[in-house]
Design an enzyme around this catalytic site. Sequence first.
Site, mmCIF file in Angstrom:
data_model
loop_
_atom_site.group_PDB
_atom_site.id
_atom_site.type_symbol
_atom_site.label_atom_id
_atom_site.label_comp_id
_atom_site.label_asym_id
_atom_site.label_seq_id
_atom_site.Cartn_x
_atom_site.Cartn_y
_atom_site.Cartn_z
ATOM 1 N N CYS A 186 0.864 -1.342 0.539
ATOM 2 C CA CYS A 186 0.347 0.112 0.167
ATOM 3 C C CYS A 186 0.662 1.028 0.103
ATOM 4 O O CYS A 186 1.486 0.904 0.681
ATOM 5 C CB CYS A 186 -1.228 0.038 1.522
ATOM 6 S SG CYS A 186 -2.039 1.611 1.243
ATOM 7 N N THR A 210 -0.184 4.892 0.238
ATOM 8 C CA THR A 210 -1.832 5.814 0.693
ATOM 9 C C THR A 210 -0.792 6.393 1.180
ATOM 10 O O THR A 210 -0.737 7.452 1.311
ATOM 11 C CB THR A 210 -2.488 5.366 1.470
ATOM 12 O OG1 THR A 210 -3.332 3.875 0.357
ATOM 13 C CG2 THR A 210 -3.586 5.816 2.123
ATOM 14 N N GLY A 236 0.623 -9.754 2.536
ATOM 15 C CA GLY A 236 1.835 -9.834 1.819
ATOM 16 C C GLY A 236 2.047 -10.999 2.764
ATOM 17 O O GLY A 236 2.844 -11.796 2.317
#
Length: 351
Positions: free
Chosen positions: A174, A176, A231
């Site tokens: 991610c 973000t 993951g």
Amino acid sequence: MPNIINDIKLDFKDVLLRPKRSTLKSRSEVDLFREMTFRNSKRTYKGIPVMASNMDTHGIFTAMHKYYTAEEWKEFASKNQDCLKHMAVSSGTSDNDFDRLKNVIGAVPDIEFICLDVANGYSQHFVEYVRKVRAEFPSHTIIAGNVVTGEMVEELILSGADVIKVGIGPGSVCTTRMKTGVGYPQLSAVIECADAAHGLKGHIISDGGCTCPGDLAKAFGAGADFVMAGGMFAGHDECGGSVTERNGRKVKLFYGISSEGKTVEVPYRGAVETTVLDILGGLRSACTYVGASKIRELSRRATFIRCTQQLNNMYVITRPLGKNPLLEELFELPFLKSIVNFIIVQRSFVY
């Protein structure tokens, strides 16, 4: 005027679980199953509350990614009926997503869980979509997220969600936080959101940020009802995608979908069973250390210690999960082989 919150917020790496006196003789005595009844759907679920995130490169118990068609779901259900009670159909918030959701559930009515999955759970549009889905499917268990603060957890539960996904930016693929600067340290987010949800008889999922079995134990200790990892489950046979070879080693692709995501190549790791057993063994041991005979007791028995270092990095190489030809060859070197063999002897797993 900008506002700064000066209270310290913590991640999994910032703490350790403090051991406590225990009457458990062995981790085999620990019960990892949980039974919970959801606030709005009134359905009851019993199982081990570890989930694989809804990427499209996973294949074990999970909220499946939202791009499967009704026909694909129907074909899967015809061959794997027993799995459906441990799966959720995912949906975005567009009109096409809603139509796809209705088609899937119409084709496979035995699906019990719906996962409403967006990167930003703070929009009013998302709240209204949760209400829309609850009105259409009053008896289904709705998972909704992602958010990281208590007030939004309460808003989504009162709008019809049963389980709230907690986590913005902690995932391994991610981006973000890097792209937007938005996020919240995961341990503190779980503690605060669990408190808000449980006050309304709701539940939460700690979604992202786990790098090892100990992090899942910390998430449960912080109050999470479920822990979702991405993951840690990537690169296995059961994941989607093909195995390719890169610079002499086998790899598989792994990437995020609902979040700001990136694509990475992860080492091919063989069957997922080894990873699952490693996680469950770690959870059992964590419960044993703090005297929790059941996984649900872990949050009541947990005391966190802030730390500056949680690992000794003198020997940072450990045997990989699954098969990787180059690393396997490396582990045949005499000095590493002796260390690895010693570790293997010491690890007598009980699951």
